[in-house]
Design a protein around this motif. Structure first.
Motif, PDB file in Angstrom:
ATOM      1  N   PHE A 289       3.851  10.622  -6.258  1.00  0.00           N
ATOM      2  CA  PHE A 289       4.923  11.003  -7.175  1.00  0.00           C
ATOM      3  C   PHE A 289       4.349  11.439  -8.523  1.00  0.00           C
ATOM      4  O   PHE A 289       4.803  12.411  -9.118  1.00  0.00           O
ATOM      5  N   ALA A 290       3.340  10.717  -9.011  1.00  0.00           N
ATOM      6  CA  ALA A 290       2.712  11.109 -10.282  1.00  0.00           C
ATOM      7  C   ALA A 290       2.018  12.461 -10.141  1.00  0.00           C
ATOM      8  O   ALA A 290       2.063  13.294 -11.064  1.00  0.00           O
ATOM      9  N   GLY A 291       1.420  12.706  -8.975  1.00  0.00           N
ATOM     10  CA  GLY A 291       0.686  13.949  -8.782  1.00  0.00           C
ATOM     11  C   GLY A 291       1.547  15.178  -8.630  1.00  0.00           C
ATOM     12  O   GLY A 291       1.113  16.284  -8.966  1.00  0.00           O
ATOM     13  N   ILE A 292       2.765  15.031  -8.144  1.00  0.00           N
ATOM     14  CA  ILE A 292       3.616  16.213  -7.965  1.00  0.00           C
ATOM     15  C   ILE A 292       4.489  16.480  -9.200  1.00  0.00           C
ATOM     16  O   ILE A 292       5.138  17.520  -9.266  1.00  0.00           O
TER      17      ILE A 292
ATOM     18  N   ARG B 131       0.838  -1.196   0.000  1.00  0.00           N
ATOM     19  CA  ARG B 131       0.000   0.000   0.000  1.00  0.00           C
ATOM     20  C   ARG B 131       0.876   1.250   0.000  1.00  0.00           C
ATOM     21  O   ARG B 131       0.592   2.208  -0.717  1.00  0.00           O
ATOM     22  N   ILE B 132       1.944   1.250   0.789  1.00  0.00           N
ATOM     23  CA  ILE B 132       2.854   2.403   0.814  1.00  0.00           C
ATOM     24  C   ILE B 132       3.393   2.655  -0.586  1.00  0.00           C
ATOM     25  O   ILE B 132       3.385   3.791  -1.064  1.00  0.00           O
ATOM     26  N   ASP B 133       3.856   1.616  -1.257  1.00  0.00           N
ATOM     27  CA  ASP B 133       4.401   1.775  -2.605  1.00  0.00           C
ATOM     28  C   ASP B 133       3.357   2.335  -3.565  1.00  0.00           C
ATOM     29  O   ASP B 133       3.657   3.232  -4.353  1.00  0.00           O
ATOM     30  N   ARG B 134       2.121   1.808  -3.495  1.00  0.00           N
ATOM     31  CA  ARG B 134       1.059   2.302  -4.383  1.00  0.00           C
ATOM     32  C   ARG B 134       0.752   3.773  -4.108  1.00  0.00           C
ATOM     33  O   ARG B 134       0.639   4.575  -5.034  1.00  0.00           O
ATOM     34  N   LEU B 135       0.610   4.132  -2.834  1.00  0.00           N
ATOM     35  CA  LEU B 135       0.280   5.514  -2.490  1.00  0.00           C
ATOM     36  C   LEU B 135       1.408   6.474  -2.856  1.00  0.00           C
ATOM     37  O   LEU B 135       1.155   7.580  -3.355  1.00  0.00           O
ATOM     38  N   LEU B 136       2.641   6.066  -2.616  1.00  0.00           N
ATOM     39  CA  LEU B 136       3.761   6.932  -3.004  1.00  0.00           C
ATOM     40  C   LEU B 136       3.826   7.091  -4.516  1.00  0.00           C
ATOM     41  O   LEU B 136       4.116   8.194  -5.014  1.00  0.00           O
TER      42      LEU B 136
END
Length: 193
Positions: free
Chosen positions: A183-186, A174-179
């Motif tokens: 990352f895509a959003g910034i 979950r951490i990897d997916r959320l990060l």
């Protein structure tokens, strides 16, 4: 006035036992673990705990200073050795790992990042400065959107750490997916590279 003397051997042993028991209690019960229980497990009275660590935050600071100092050093090293985007993402993953050491730590860290009066703030300062420098460099390189502030960045990655604390212990995926989403959003619509 300080005399420059080292603490007595029994005082050093008490401090080390308190730190060991606090580490175990925080790992088991989170940062809200009973200080009285920590003292009892260390074989000392609560007064001895408070002589060494006047507050819960002082105790956390003593446990976490090494982690946070390492994050600060890692950030400086990444600034010197990696391109802006890989440096930022590698450091961010390390930040999330460090701030999820104990359940409840994310809230403590988030609260103290902007509160200079907190004892934990000093330990967080070098870590925050490293993250800010990495983010700023990535922003200047066109790898991060210009409207992403340091405050935004820390809120987002702290949110990932908080979500990890709320989930099952094996939620590293979950951490990897959320990060990945963060990352895509910034990133700017058209990255520099």
């Amino acid at each position: 006035m300080t005399t420059g003397r080292l603490p007595r051997a029994d005082a050093r042993r008490n401090r080390e036992r308190l730190l060991a028991e606090a580490r175990a209690a925080f790992a088991e019960h989170g940062t809200g673990a009973s200080l009285e229980e920590i003292a009892a497990r260390a074989g000392v009275g609560i007064g001895t705990l408070y002589r060494h660590f006047p507050s819960r935050q002082h105790l956390l600071e003593a446990l976490l200073r090494e982690h946070f100092d390492a994050l600060g050093a890692s950030g400086r090293e990444l600034l010197a050795s990696h391109a802006p985007w890989p440096a930022l993402t590698e450091w961010t993953r390390a930040f999330v790992a460090a701030t999820t050491t104990f359940r409840g730590l994310t809230g403590e860290v988030t609260h103290t990042l902007d509160h200079a009066g907190s004892s934990l703030h000093a330990a967080c300062r070098a870590m925050r400065e490293a993250g800010e420098a990495l983010l700023d460099r990535a922003r200047k390189a066109g790898e991060v959107r210009p409207d992403v502030t340091t405050a935004d960045f820390f809120v987002l990655v702290s949110g990932v750490a908080w979500a990890h604390e709320q989930g099952p212990a094996d939620s590293h995926e979950r951490i990897d997916r959320l990060l990945t989403v963060i990352f895509a959003g910034i990133r700017p619509t058209t990255p520099a590279n």
